[in-house]
Every structure is written in C-alpha cells, then in structure tokens.
Design a protein around this motif. Structure first.
Motif, PDB file in Angstrom:
ATOM      1  N   ARG A  24     115.200  53.203  16.113  1.00 57.19           N
ATOM      2  CA  ARG A  24     114.685  52.449  17.267  1.00 57.19           C
ATOM      3  C   ARG A  24     114.239  51.056  16.840  1.00 57.19           C
ATOM      4  O   ARG A  24     114.505  50.065  17.521  1.00 57.19           O
ATOM      5  CB  ARG A  24     113.518  53.219  17.895  1.00 57.19           C
TER       6      ARG A  24
ATOM      7  N   GLU B 117     117.305  48.976  16.178  1.00 56.10           N
ATOM      8  CA  GLU B 117     117.962  48.650  17.452  1.00 56.10           C
ATOM      9  C   GLU B 117     117.237  47.511  18.158  1.00 56.10           C
ATOM     10  O   GLU B 117     117.861  46.615  18.700  1.00 56.10           O
ATOM     11  CB  GLU B 117     118.001  49.907  18.329  1.00 56.10           C
ATOM     12  N   ARG B 118     115.929  47.527  18.127  1.00 59.17           N
ATOM     13  CA  ARG B 118     115.158  46.452  18.760  1.00 59.17           C
ATOM     14  C   ARG B 118     115.365  45.129  18.036  1.00 59.17           C
ATOM     15  O   ARG B 118     115.502  44.087  18.652  1.00 59.17           O
ATOM     16  CB  ARG B 118     113.676  46.807  18.793  1.00 59.17           C
TER      17      ARG B 118
END
Length: 135
Positions: A117, A120-121
């Motif tokens: 995550r 991905e950010r």
C-alpha cells in the motif's frame, strides 16, 4: 501533524490487514477445512506440506521438551525453514496446535500489505505529479 496522521493511518491499516488475515485463516482452518475431507488431514491441516511441517515441528517440540532448547535449530529438517522452527518453539511452549502460527503469519501478511500500500501510494503520487497539467 502530517507525520502523526500517517503513522496513525498506517497503524490502523496494519490492524485491519492483521485482523482480516487472522479471521480468514481461523475460519478456513477451524470451520471450512473440516468439511472438505478431500483436503483435510486433521487438526486443521492440509494434505502435503502442512502435514510434513507439522510432523517436523512436533518432533522438534518433543525433543525440546525432553532434552532442552539445545535441540532447537533454525532449519530443523530437510525442506523445513525458519517458520517450521518457530512453529516447533510454539509447540514446545503452548502445545501442538497448528493454529498457533496464524498470528505470526497474519503479522507477516499485514506488514507486506502495508508495504504494498505504501509503495502504491508513492508511485501514484509520482505519476500524478508527472502528468499534472501544471508540471
């Protein structure tokens, strides 16, 4: 302020991932798997690898309980890795229940989910800044 928010957000996300992984594993191991006799080897284990790893961990746990912790090793047998060594330690301390490893696996899954995550950010921000009409 932003760093504190990110830390709180990350912690909440990790707890969410950990909880989901733990509940899913317990539901599968304790409720679903016993109703699938073609896959269930008993004690919430799948046929194949899980049986072998359980057998190795049980043997090492018995040796630990009989002869002490000098019997423990990081790689207890052929094909058995550190997770089996950890399981054997848990068996020696708490008894032979394969579900003892679920929180450990859930913590690994939660940490990996958080890392994915986070990446991905980071990539998303980089892409948005490159393709911004004001760039």
């Amino acid at each position: 302020m932003d760093a504190k928010y990110n830390t709180n957000e990350r912690l909440a996300l990790w707890v969410l991932f950990f909880s989901f992984s733990t509940v899913t594993a317990l539901l599968f191991q304790k409720l679903l798997l016993p109703h699938l006799p073609s896959m269930h080897a008993g004690s919430g284990l799948l046929f194949g690898d899980a049986e072998y790893f359980h057998q190795v961990a049980s043997t090492v746990a018995d040796k630990i309980n009989q002869n002490g912790w000098t019997e423990w090793s990081l790689f207890p047998d052929v094909g058995a890795t550190a997770n089996v060594a950890l399981l054997s330690a848990l068996y020696a301390l708490f008894g032979k229940d394969p579900s003892l490893i679920i929180p450990v696996n859930a913590a690994v899954h939660a940490t990996c989910g958080l890392l994915i995550r986070s990446e991905e950010r980071r990539v998303g921000k980089e892409c948005r800044s490159r393709w911004s009409p004001y760039h």
